[in-house]
Design an enzyme around this catalytic site. Structure first.
Site, PDB file in Angstrom:
ATOM      1  N   ASN A 183     -56.599 -42.014  38.534  1.00  0.00           N
ATOM      2  CA  ASN A 183     -55.306 -42.587  37.813  1.00  0.00           C
ATOM      3  C   ASN A 183     -55.629 -42.305  36.184  1.00  0.00           C
ATOM      4  OD1 ASN A 183     -57.368 -44.559  37.631  1.00  0.00           O
ATOM      5  ND2 ASN A 183     -55.853 -46.369  37.688  1.00  0.00           N
TER       6      ASN A 183
ATOM      7  N   GLU B 288     -52.985 -43.239  33.271  1.00  0.00           N
ATOM      8  CA  GLU B 288     -51.958 -43.439  32.828  1.00  0.00           C
ATOM      9  C   GLU B 288     -50.647 -42.928  31.163  1.00  0.00           C
ATOM     10  OE1 GLU B 288     -53.279 -47.326  32.394  1.00  0.00           O
ATOM     11  OE2 GLU B 288     -53.864 -47.734  34.562  1.00  0.00           O
TER      12      GLU B 288
ATOM     13  N   CYS C 258     -51.183 -41.950  39.594  1.00  0.00           N
ATOM     14  CA  CYS C 258     -52.363 -42.810  40.745  1.00  0.00           C
ATOM     15  C   CYS C 258     -53.449 -41.818  40.829  1.00  0.00           C
ATOM     16  CB  CYS C 258     -51.792 -43.135  41.960  1.00  0.00           C
ATOM     17  SG  CYS C 258     -50.614 -44.613  42.183  1.00  0.00           S
TER      18      CYS C 258
ATOM     19  N   GLU D  37     -54.903 -41.723  44.396  1.00  0.00           N
ATOM     20  CA  GLU D  37     -54.827 -40.754  45.071  1.00  0.00           C
ATOM     21  C   GLU D  37     -53.871 -39.444  45.662  1.00  0.00           C
ATOM     22  OE1 GLU D  37     -54.348 -43.505  44.212  1.00  0.00           O
ATOM     23  OE2 GLU D  37     -54.245 -44.748  46.167  1.00  0.00           O
TER      24      GLU D  37
ATOM     25  N   CYS E  75     -50.529 -47.024  46.996  1.00  0.00           N
ATOM     26  CA  CYS E  75     -48.889 -47.098  46.362  1.00  0.00           C
ATOM     27  C   CYS E  75     -47.552 -46.907  47.269  1.00  0.00           C
ATOM     28  CB  CYS E  75     -48.763 -47.846  44.979  1.00  0.00           C
ATOM     29  SG  CYS E  75     -48.407 -45.967  44.954  1.00  0.00           S
TER      30      CYS E  75
ATOM     31  N   CYS F  35     -47.832 -43.329  46.340  1.00  0.00           N
ATOM     32  CA  CYS F  35     -48.780 -42.743  46.773  1.00  0.00           C
ATOM     33  C   CYS F  35     -48.201 -42.445  48.912  1.00  0.00           C
ATOM     34  CB  CYS F  35     -49.921 -43.576  46.712  1.00  0.00           C
ATOM     35  SG  CYS F  35     -50.205 -42.544  44.894  1.00  0.00           S
TER      36      CYS F  35
HETATM   37  N1  THU Z   1     -52.816 -46.972  41.436  1.00  0.00           N
HETATM   38  C1  THU Z   1     -53.469 -45.761  41.918  1.00  0.00           C
HETATM   39  O1  THU Z   1     -54.625 -45.152  40.837  1.00  0.00           O
HETATM   40  N2  THU Z   1     -53.613 -46.138  43.054  1.00  0.00           N
HETATM   41  C2  THU Z   1     -53.303 -47.260  43.825  1.00  0.00           C
HETATM   42  O2  THU Z   1     -52.501 -46.774  45.455  1.00  0.00           O
HETATM   43  C3  THU Z   1     -52.468 -48.351  43.069  1.00  0.00           C
HETATM   44  C4  THU Z   1     -51.938 -48.076  41.715  1.00  0.00           C
HETATM   45  C5  THU Z   1     -53.042 -47.430  39.874  1.00  0.00           C
HETATM   46  C6  THU Z   1     -51.771 -47.005  38.880  1.00  0.00           C
HETATM   47  C7  THU Z   1     -52.616 -48.000  37.566  1.00  0.00           C
HETATM   48  O3  THU Z   1     -52.511 -46.591  36.715  1.00  0.00           O
HETATM   49  C8  THU Z   1     -53.230 -49.120  38.226  1.00  0.00           C
HETATM   50  O4  THU Z   1     -53.765 -48.871  39.304  1.00  0.00           O
HETATM   51  C9  THU Z   1     -52.403 -50.529  37.995  1.00  0.00           C
HETATM   52  O5  THU Z   1     -51.339 -50.170  39.057  1.00  0.00           O
END
Ligand code: THU
Length: 176
Positions: A85, A87, A96, A98, A130, A133
């Site tokens: 991920n 940000e 994210c 994935e 999520c 994703c």
């Molecule tokens: N996140 C992911 O990378 N994948 C997921 O399936 C769930 C959430 C990340 C997004 C963000 O950077 C952090 O987790 C908190 O939400």
């Protein structure tokens, strides 16, 4: 034949059997196809999990401090692609792990059908992709696509994508 030597023969036979079983676990030589498949399957996961764990270390998470690692593989390729991920100060621009992995793989080798998606987190329970994703995974998923969610401690949940998201929105389902 005296009973004690019968016992010795039985013991020896059992020992040979056990050795064959151990040998077959490593080689698949004496195994039925089921065992062989499982062996290959286990190897597959361990490599993909390692890729997801290693890529997770690169996560850029100054806001949530929640590192996620992913690994995906398309059926048309032997490459396992990692993602993490990334940000952003505008939270909505966060990508994210994935989706990062899927975009990277498509840029490098073209789109196809996903064989699997692995998600690694440092949590008590495995973490599901999520909704956004899931929508993106669904674009490239088949009925066979597997999702493996696993924690750093090794707690895991494996599910077919179609069981995780049975009612995915597909534009093509609504076009004539
Ligand atoms: N996140 C992911 O990378 N994948 C997921 O399936 C769930 C959430 C990340 C997004 C963000 O950077 C952090 O987790 C908190 O939400």
């Amino acid at each position: 034949v005296p009973s004690c030597s019968l016992l010795t023969i039985c013991n020896q036979v059992n020992q040979v059997k056990r050795r064959c079983q151990v040998f077959s676990l490593f080689t698949g030589v004496f195994s039925g196809s089921k065992l062989k498949e499982r062996r290959i399957f286990m190897n597959d996961w361990s490599q993909a999990i390692r890729v997801a764990q290693e890529t997770r270390e690169h996560a850029y998470v100054p806001y949530s401090e929640f590192k996620v690692g992913a690994a995906i593989k398309f059926t048309h390729s032997d490459t396992i692609t990692g993602g993490c991920n990334v940000e952003n100060g505008y939270y909505g621009a966060t990508i994210c792990a994935e989706r990062g992995a899927i975009m990277k793989a498509i840029a490098e080798e073209g789109a196809g059908k996903l064989e699997y998606v692995v998600v690694v987190t440092d949590t008590e329970e495995p973490v599901s992709p999520c909704g956004v994703c899931q929508q993106v995974i669904g674009e490239f998923a088949s009925n066979e696509t597997r999702i493996l969610m696993i924690t750093l401690k090794g707690k895991k949940l494996e599910i077919k994508f179609s069981d995780l998201q049975p009612h995915l929105f597909r534009l093509t389902d609504h076009q004539h």
